[in-house]
Write an enzyme that holds these catalytic residues in place. Sequence first.
Site, PDB file in Angstrom:
ATOM      1  N   ASP A 181       2.532 -11.272  -4.630  1.00  0.00           N
ATOM      2  CA  ASP A 181       2.237  -9.996  -4.007  1.00  0.00           C
ATOM      3  C   ASP A 181       3.064  -9.917  -2.724  1.00  0.00           C
ATOM      4  O   ASP A 181       3.047 -10.849  -1.920  1.00  0.00           O
ATOM      5  CB  ASP A 181       0.744  -9.926  -3.663  1.00  0.00           C
ATOM      6  CG  ASP A 181       0.166  -8.565  -3.958  1.00  0.00           C
ATOM      7  OD1 ASP A 181       0.686  -7.592  -3.395  1.00  0.00           O
ATOM      8  OD2 ASP A 181      -0.807  -8.482  -4.728  1.00  0.00           O
ATOM      9  N   ASP A 282       3.107  -4.202  -2.619  1.00  0.00           N
ATOM     10  CA  ASP A 282       1.902  -3.501  -2.166  1.00  0.00           C
ATOM     11  C   ASP A 282       2.243  -2.162  -1.492  1.00  0.00           C
ATOM     12  O   ASP A 282       3.118  -2.124  -0.613  1.00  0.00           O
ATOM     13  CB  ASP A 282       1.192  -4.415  -1.146  1.00  0.00           C
ATOM     14  CG  ASP A 282      -0.187  -3.923  -0.773  1.00  0.00           C
ATOM     15  OD1 ASP A 282      -1.061  -3.899  -1.646  1.00  0.00           O
ATOM     16  OD2 ASP A 282      -0.394  -3.568   0.409  1.00  0.00           O
ATOM     17  N   GLU A 340       3.566  -1.026  -6.337  1.00  0.00           N
ATOM     18  CA  GLU A 340       2.289  -0.320  -6.331  1.00  0.00           C
ATOM     19  C   GLU A 340       2.543   0.980  -5.576  1.00  0.00           C
ATOM     20  O   GLU A 340       2.904   0.943  -4.399  1.00  0.00           O
ATOM     21  CB  GLU A 340       1.201  -1.138  -5.628  1.00  0.00           C
ATOM     22  CG  GLU A 340      -0.164  -0.488  -5.793  1.00  0.00           C
ATOM     23  CD  GLU A 340      -1.096  -0.634  -4.604  1.00  0.00           C
ATOM     24  OE1 GLU A 340      -2.296  -0.456  -4.771  1.00  0.00           O
ATOM     25  OE2 GLU A 340      -0.615  -0.913  -3.479  1.00  0.00           O
ATOM     26  N   HIS A 411      -7.750  -5.422  -8.818  1.00  0.00           N
ATOM     27  CA  HIS A 411      -8.771  -5.838  -7.854  1.00  0.00           C
ATOM     28  C   HIS A 411      -9.258  -4.679  -6.977  1.00  0.00           C
ATOM     29  O   HIS A 411     -10.055  -4.896  -6.076  1.00  0.00           O
ATOM     30  CB  HIS A 411      -8.184  -6.943  -6.975  1.00  0.00           C
ATOM     31  CG  HIS A 411      -7.004  -6.433  -6.192  1.00  0.00           C
ATOM     32  ND1 HIS A 411      -5.813  -6.095  -6.794  1.00  0.00           N
ATOM     33  CD2 HIS A 411      -6.846  -6.159  -4.882  1.00  0.00           C
ATOM     34  CE1 HIS A 411      -4.979  -5.643  -5.875  1.00  0.00           C
ATOM     35  NE2 HIS A 411      -5.577  -5.660  -4.704  1.00  0.00           N
ATOM     36  N   ASP A 412      -8.729  -3.480  -7.188  1.00  0.00           N
ATOM     37  CA  ASP A 412      -9.112  -2.327  -6.367  1.00  0.00           C
ATOM     38  C   ASP A 412      -9.960  -1.318  -7.128  1.00  0.00           C
ATOM     39  O   ASP A 412     -10.244  -0.237  -6.607  1.00  0.00           O
ATOM     40  CB  ASP A 412      -7.856  -1.579  -5.882  1.00  0.00           C
ATOM     41  CG  ASP A 412      -7.064  -2.390  -4.878  1.00  0.00           C
ATOM     42  OD1 ASP A 412      -7.656  -3.217  -4.174  1.00  0.00           O
ATOM     43  OD2 ASP A 412      -5.830  -2.198  -4.805  1.00  0.00           O
TER      44      ASP A 412
HETATM   45  C1  NOJ Z   1      -3.309  -2.149  -2.052  1.00  0.00           C
HETATM   46  C2  NOJ Z   1      -4.033  -3.399  -2.394  1.00  0.00           C
HETATM   47  O1  NOJ Z   1      -4.082  -3.522  -3.787  1.00  0.00           O
HETATM   48  C3  NOJ Z   1      -5.388  -3.315  -1.747  1.00  0.00           C
HETATM   49  O2  NOJ Z   1      -6.241  -4.339  -2.182  1.00  0.00           O
HETATM   50  C4  NOJ Z   1      -5.193  -3.332  -0.261  1.00  0.00           C
HETATM   51  O3  NOJ Z   1      -6.427  -3.131   0.382  1.00  0.00           O
HETATM   52  C5  NOJ Z   1      -4.217  -2.268   0.203  1.00  0.00           C
HETATM   53  N1  NOJ Z   1      -3.070  -2.138  -0.643  1.00  0.00           N
HETATM   54  C6  NOJ Z   1      -3.711  -2.576   1.573  1.00  0.00           C
HETATM   55  O4  NOJ Z   1      -2.879  -3.690   1.534  1.00  0.00           O
END
Ligand code: NOJ
Length: 628
Positions: A181, A282, A340, A411-412
Amino acid sequence: MAYTLKSKIKDVWKNPVGHDVLAKILLQLNLPSILITNPLVSFLSLGQVKALSRGRLSEGFFESLIGLLSSVESPSTKQTEQKPNETWWKEAVFYQIYPRSFMDANGDGIGDLKGIIMKLDYLKTLGIDAIWLSPIYDSPNDDNGYDIRDYDKILEDFGTMEDFAALLEGVHRRGMKLIMDLVVNHTSDEHAWFQKALNDPSSPYRDYYFLQPAAGNTPPNNWTSFFSGSAWNLYEKQKLWGLHLFSKKQMDLNWENPDLREDVYAMIRRWLDRGVDGFRLDVINYISKQPGLPPGDETVGTMMGYCGIEHYFYGPKLHQYLREIREKAFAPYNAFSVGETPGIGMEMSKQLTGANRGELDMVFSFDHLETPGHTRFDDYVYDLNYLKHYLMNWTKNYGNDCWQTLFYENHDNPRMVSKIDPSGRFRVQVAKLLAMLQLTLRGTPFIFQGQELGAVNKSFKDIHQIQDVESIGLYHELLDGGMDEKSAFSKILAGTRDHARTVMQWNNTENSGFSSNTPWIIGDGDEAYCNAAEQMENPASVLKFYQNLIALRKGHKALIYGDVCFIKPKRKNYFAYTRELNKDKYAVECNLSANPLKRSMKWDHLVLSNYEGNDEILQAYEARIYRL
Ligand code: NOJ
Ligand code: CA
C-alpha cells in the site's frame, strides 16, 4: 475545444470528465441520464443552467467545472488496441490482506508478518497469484496504518524488516507477487517531515504540507474532512492551520513541491529495491489540489457529503504527477500499479489507465458499491440488477485499452453478502454468486480476506465495540447534530468499516484460530459456522467454490481475455453472458433475486453451480457456468 459558460450540456456530456461529473450527480440524486441527454436540457448552455439554479450552484462551481473540462488532454476515448495486451496482472487473482486481522503469530492479539507467512500455503492452495498488503509501516495507528510515521520502518506490532524480507521471499518462492500500500496523499502528523515543518519556520519541510498562518478561529477555507468536521487543524502554539482531508493525524502532502515529490519517488524506489512487485496507491486521485485551495461550493458539498471535493478529486496536475511517478519510480522496475480513486467515474478511469497514457495500470472506482441514491451508512438492501448494469456498462465501454478491477469488498466497506441479503438466509448462495461474477467476467479480481469464506457483517452492540476512527468521528458528529444515541449507532452499524476488519476465522477454536490471545477487535462468534479449516474439507463450501472457480479461470484464457457477450441484458433479475477465445467458450447464467427464475438458454454442459442439478428453473441467487 475551449469550454466556457457558453458551452452546451451536450458537449459537457461528451467530455470524459464532464460525463463523469454529470453521471455522478445523477447517481447521487438517483436520477436517470435522460434528464441530461434529452434535447431540452442538452442544448442548454452552462450559463443557462447557472441562471436556472438561482444561485444554488455558485460561480465557483462553474469555474471549477470549466477548469476540469479543460484539463482533459485527449477527449477522445477511441480505442487503439485490437486485443488486450497480455500481462501477468490481468491474469492474476489478487488477495487483499489487512495485516492487523489476518493472523497473529506471537499471541499479542494483533496480526503480524510472521502470521502472514504461516498462511502463505493457504493462499497458494486457494489459487492466489498476488497479495496486496494494507500498510505495515511504522504508524501511531490513528487510522490503522494509513497514517505513516516512517515509510522505511515496519510497525513494531507487525514485526521487523527481517520478517518482511522473509515474507517476500516466501511469497516469491511460491510463485506469487506482493504489492504494498502506497500512502502518499498524506503522512502521519508524527512523521519527521511534519514535525520539522510544524516546529521550524525556516525548515524546507514547511512547504511539504499545507500549513497556513492562523489569524483567528476561522480555518483557511470551508473544506471538510472525510472523517467529520473541518479539514483544518489549528496548531495553537505555532499559530498555524494544517490541512488534513482525513483524520487530524493524517496531514496532506503538498505535491506542488518538487523536493517532496523526489523524496516520495526515492522512497518508492527503496521498496522496489527491496523486491516488491508494485503498489496499491491510496486515494491517489486526491494528490493534486487546486492552487490557492479555493472554497468549496456548498451545493456540491451537500450533495457529495464533503465540501471542497471538486478542488482535488481530479486535480489539475493529477496526470502529470502520475506520469512522473511512473517514469521516475515504477517504470525502471516494471512495477505494477493500481490506484484507489474514490469519486472517479468510468471515463476518468480510462484517462488514468489507457494503455498508452503512461499513468496507472488499473484503478478501483467505487460507484458499484452502493445503489443510486444511497451511501455506505444507509441501511438498505442492495439490488444486484444495479451491479449487473454497472458491470455491463464498464465491460462494454472499457474496450481493450483499459482493464477493470473486479471487487466488492475491502477494509473500508461492509461485507457485500450482507448488503444483498441482510437476513443471511441465502448467505452461501449469494457469496457463491458473487464469486461466479468476479471470477468469470473480464477484469482482475481482488478478493478481500474472509470474502472467500462468505464472511458477513458483525453484530456490534454499541459504539464502545467500534475501533474505527471514521465511525467514531461520524457517531459524535451525529450526536452533535441532535441525533439520539440509538439512531446514531444504527447508522454506524450499517456502514462501519469494522465489519471488514474483524479477524480471519481460521478454525472453530477460541479466538477462531487467529490468536492465542484476545484479538484487538471484537468478533461475534460466527466462526462455528464460518471458518477456513472446515470449509477446506467441505466440498460444498464457499471456499471450495472460490478455489474451483479460480482453477477454472486459470486453466482457460477465454475466462481472462475472451470476448464478453451479454445475453438478454434487459431481462430483470437475470444475468447471462458468454466468454470466448479461440473457440474455447463458456457461458454463465444467474438469477439475481431470491425468487425462482426461468432459464432463458438451453446450455447443458454444466461445469459448476451453487446448487445441485440443471433444471429449467434457477433457484434463489443460482449461478451456473457451462462449457459450450
Ligand atoms: C483509503 C484507505 O483505504 C482508508 O482505509 C483510509 O482511511 C484512507 N484512504 C486514508 O488513507
Ligand atoms: Ca502479533
